[in-house]
Design an enzyme around this catalytic site. Structure first.
Site: not given
Ligand code: 6PG
Length: 485
Positions: A138, A195-196, A199, A192
């Site tokens: 990430s 984590h997302n 996010e 991960k």
């Molecule tokens: C990270 C982000 C990366 C990516 C996302 C965006 O941790 O660096 O999460 O993995 O920017 O996958 O996800 P979406 O396109 O689903 O918003």
């Protein structure tokens, strides 16, 4: 460009990177900048050459055009990091590599792979004597170059050969690397994924705070940028809050308006948030905030429905809050409290996934490696780490003393925000579901007893009693006496 570039010397590179789009190329540069010799490979050699032309002087790279050339450039056991699109492309590259690799070699998938794919691939590679490491990475492009947060799963043995390198290139907080071995097979990609999910939830909550400031208090984007910049100096200190302020301050070169005001309000997604919710449904973990965030993106993209519904009556709305400073502080508190709930839910999902798959994930370690490099990095992750250090089996973060205190002191503001937003007709699915989650968890008796009785009524599904062990059924269509099930 270093002397090693374009040099066919074999066996000198400590790591190989295949897939040289921005993420792959930045991570290759990160390794090289830390003194590692990096073998480069890409399906089309143009990208490899572009990287060497622009950044070849940053360290030692070995150029390759074919997979055999690429593998020959690596010291043994070989370590190859794949940075290609998740899905079929990853399988194709893995198979190509595996066909030409030797037992003991390590394949690392650094993409956002679905953890069940990683479990499958790890098994298949193990049968061929290869190590397969699914590593969540990430931090976006900038993190890949300057220090990401890395979540590697896979066999513990491969971490011995790989861990020190990954730790070196990861972000560091207080001298501690933002990388640790998460657990076997798919555990790295699982965390991960969650984590997302967090996010998504964090971004949705920030979005709701922004909309309340914009539509509730009629602030402009630059004014809201100031609010977020101010919030970033306190307990909300985080990467996402910081970039929110920067985004809101950005003018649009074409129109002179704030950029955010000319961007279409339809949020897209590549799928990790959706995966998180699907997995949570299977595990039975109520990640309500993450689910609301995924659905809120879907709703924003429901163009036909939104268009059809424009102009529907809002009913009688309240006036704008009379004390803007107080309302702003209420929103800050609601954001903080809802954010704590998002992390609490995400950590519960990780605990459940770990139990389901026997991964033995240590939540405190995760909080440690999420303190830097990753998208959800935030000051309060130190508090999460402390909470799990004190009690590794914490049932929920919201009862850890620090978070309990934070939620209890925010709760009045939180309620005011949810009710004011409702009276203003401003949607706040994240704030309200987080508050409902908090209220539900602290409620001694939920209406689930009634649901159990209804299920028993129409389907003889049975229920448990509060005063006796076992399962019971009421003869609803008979004399309505109770019988043991
Ligand atoms: C990270 C982000 C990366 C990516 C996302 C965006 O941790 O660096 O999460 O993995 O920017 O996958 O996800 P979406 O396109 O689903 O918003």
């Amino acid at each position: 460009m270093s002397l090693l570039a374009h040099n066919m010397t074999t066996g000198t590179a400590q790591i190989g990177v295949t897939g040289l789009a921005v993420m792959g190329s930045n991570i290759a540069r990160n390794f090289a900048r830390h003194g590692y010799t990096v073998a480069l490979h890409n399906r089309s050699v143009t990208k490899t050459d572009a990287l060497l032309d622009e950044h070849g002087s940053e360290g030692n790279f070995v150029r390759s055009e074919t997979i055999p050339e690429f593998l020959a450039a690596l010291e043994k056991p070989r370590r190859v990091l794949i940075m290609v699109q998740a899905g079929a492309a990853t399988d194709a590259v893995i198979n190509q590599l595996a066909d030409a690799m030797d037992p003991g070699d390590i394949i690392i998938d650094g993409g956002n792979a679905l953890y069940t794919d990683t479990i499958r691939r790890e098994k298949a590679m193990a049968q061929r004597g290869l190590h397969f490491v699914g590593a969540g990475i990430s931090g976006g492009e900038e993190g890949a170059l300057n220090g990401p947060s890395i979540m590697p799963g896979g066999p513990a043995q491969s971490y011995e050969a790989l861990g020190p390198m990954l730790e070196t290139i990861s972000a560091h907080v207080d001298g501690v690397p933002c990388c640790t071995h998460i657990g076997p097979d798919g555990s790295g990609h699982f965390v991960k994924m969650v984590h997302n999910g967090i996010e998504y939830s964090d971004m949705q909550l920030i979005g709701e705070a922004y909309q309340l400031l914009r539509d509730g208090l009629n602030l402009t984007a630059p004014q809201i940028a100031d609010v977020f910049a101010d919030w970033n100096n306190g307990e909300l200190d985080s990467y996402l809050v910081q970039i929110t302020s920067e985004v809101l301050r950005q003018p649009d070169a074409k129109t002179g308006k704030p950029l955010v005001d000319v961007i279409r309000d339809e949020a897209e997604q590549k799928g990790t948030g959706r995966w998180t919710v699907k997995s949570a449904l299977d595990l039975g973990v109520p990640v309500t905030g993450i689910a609301e965030a995924v659905f809120a993106r879907a709703l924003s993209g429901s163009v036909a429905q939104r268009r059809a519904a424009i102009g529907l009556a809002a009913g009688q709305l309240a006036d704008a809050p009379s004390d803007p400073a107080r309302f702003t502080e209420d929103i800050r508190q609601a954001l903080y409290a809802s954010k704590i709930v998002a992390y609490a839910q995400g950590f519960n999902q990780i605990q459940a996934g770990s139990a389901e798959y026997g991964w033995n994930i240590k939540p405190g370690d995760l909080a440690t490696i999420w303190r830097g490099g990753c998208i959800i990095r935030a000051k309060f992750l130190n508090r999460i780490k402390e909470a799990f250090d004190t009690d590794p089996n914490l049932p929920t973060l919201i009862v850890a003393p620090y978070f309990r205190g934070a939620l209890e002191s925010a709760v009045d503001s939180w309620r005011r925000v949810v009710s004011t937003a409702t009276q203003l007709g401003i949607p706040i699915p994240g704030f309200s579901s987080a508050l409902s989650y908090y209220d539900a968890l602290r409620t001694e008796r939920l209406p689930a007893a009634l649901i159990q009785a209804q299920r028993d009524f129409f389907g003889a599904h049975t229920y448990g009693r509060i005063d006796e062990p076992g399962k019971f059924h009421t003869l609803w269509s008979g004399d309505r006496s109770e019988v043991p099930a």
